[in-house]
Design an enzyme around this catalytic site. Structure first.
Site, PDB file in Angstrom:
ATOM      1  N   HIS A  35      75.004  32.152  85.252  1.00 46.45           N
ATOM      2  CA  HIS A  35      75.444  30.818  85.679  1.00 46.45           C
ATOM      3  C   HIS A  35      76.723  30.379  84.988  1.00 46.45           C
ATOM      4  O   HIS A  35      77.067  29.199  84.986  1.00 46.45           O
ATOM      5  CB  HIS A  35      74.338  29.784  85.434  1.00 46.45           C
TER       6      HIS A  35
HETATM    7  S1  FES Z   1      74.163  30.680  82.172  1.00 45.02           S
HETATM    8 FE1  FES Z   1      72.214  30.718  83.051  1.00 45.02          FE
HETATM    9  S2  FES Z   1      71.218  32.311  82.028  1.00 45.02           S
HETATM   10 FE2  FES Z   1      73.173  32.241  81.121  1.00 45.02          FE
END
Ligand code: FES
Length: 170
Positions: free
Chosen positions: A133
């Protein structure tokens, strides 16, 4: 055979009662020992509780990933430039001085698990990027951009000597 008079002797009764309790306690302890002993960790489990890292095998500027208790741990041999940059910076998301995250400035040891949802971040020149993410960490493992809420975790570790650490040992 004991006479009625002997059986009515309160001191003798107390002694017999205490002796019975003592024998019973020894029996219970003996019966419990194998059960309690079986709950101690085996030699295999104890061996996995720590990981030994030979620091001499990690060149300056390189990162080795070692496994500790089934998890990746990043061991970074930081350059002078990395150390200087990390000592002069911090993060707004989870502020922590670099000096509190390392035992020796040239060695950073952090769990390789993103503090968002647990992905393994990818190494970059400036730290790590999480592929899941988009969280970004610096060369101190501090989170620069979320959604990760916290810095990479520094596990317990100890220097055995100048070239060896044991991860999992306080
Ligand atoms: S940013 Fe979501 S698991 Fe690393």
């Amino acid at each position: 055979m004991a006479s009625d008079k002997e059986l009515d002797n309160p001191e003798r009764r107390d002694f017999l009662g205490a002796a019975t309790v003592a024998v019973g306690a020894v029996g219970v302890a003996g019966a419990c020992y194998p059960f309690i002993s079986s709950m101690n960790p085996s030699k295999d489990v104890k061996a996995q509780a720590t990981s030994t890292v030979d620091l001499a095998s990690i060149p300056v500027g390189k990162t080795h990933t070692v496994e500790w208790q089934g998890k990746p741990v990043f061991v970074v041999h930081r350059t002078d430039e990395m150390i200087s940059a990390m000592q002069q910076s911090n993060t707004d998301l989870d502020p922590e001085p670099d000096s509190e995250r390392v035992k020796q400035p040239q060695w950073l040891v952090v769990l390789g698990i993103c503090t968002h949802l647990g992905c393994v971040p990818n190494r970059t020149e400036k730290g790590w990027n999480c592929p899941c993410h988009g969280s970004v960490y610096d060369n101190s493992g501090r989170v620069l951009r979320g959604p990760a809420p916290r810095n990479l975790i520094v596990p317990h570790y100890a220097f055995v000597d100048e070239r060896t650490i044991i991860i999992g040992k306080a």
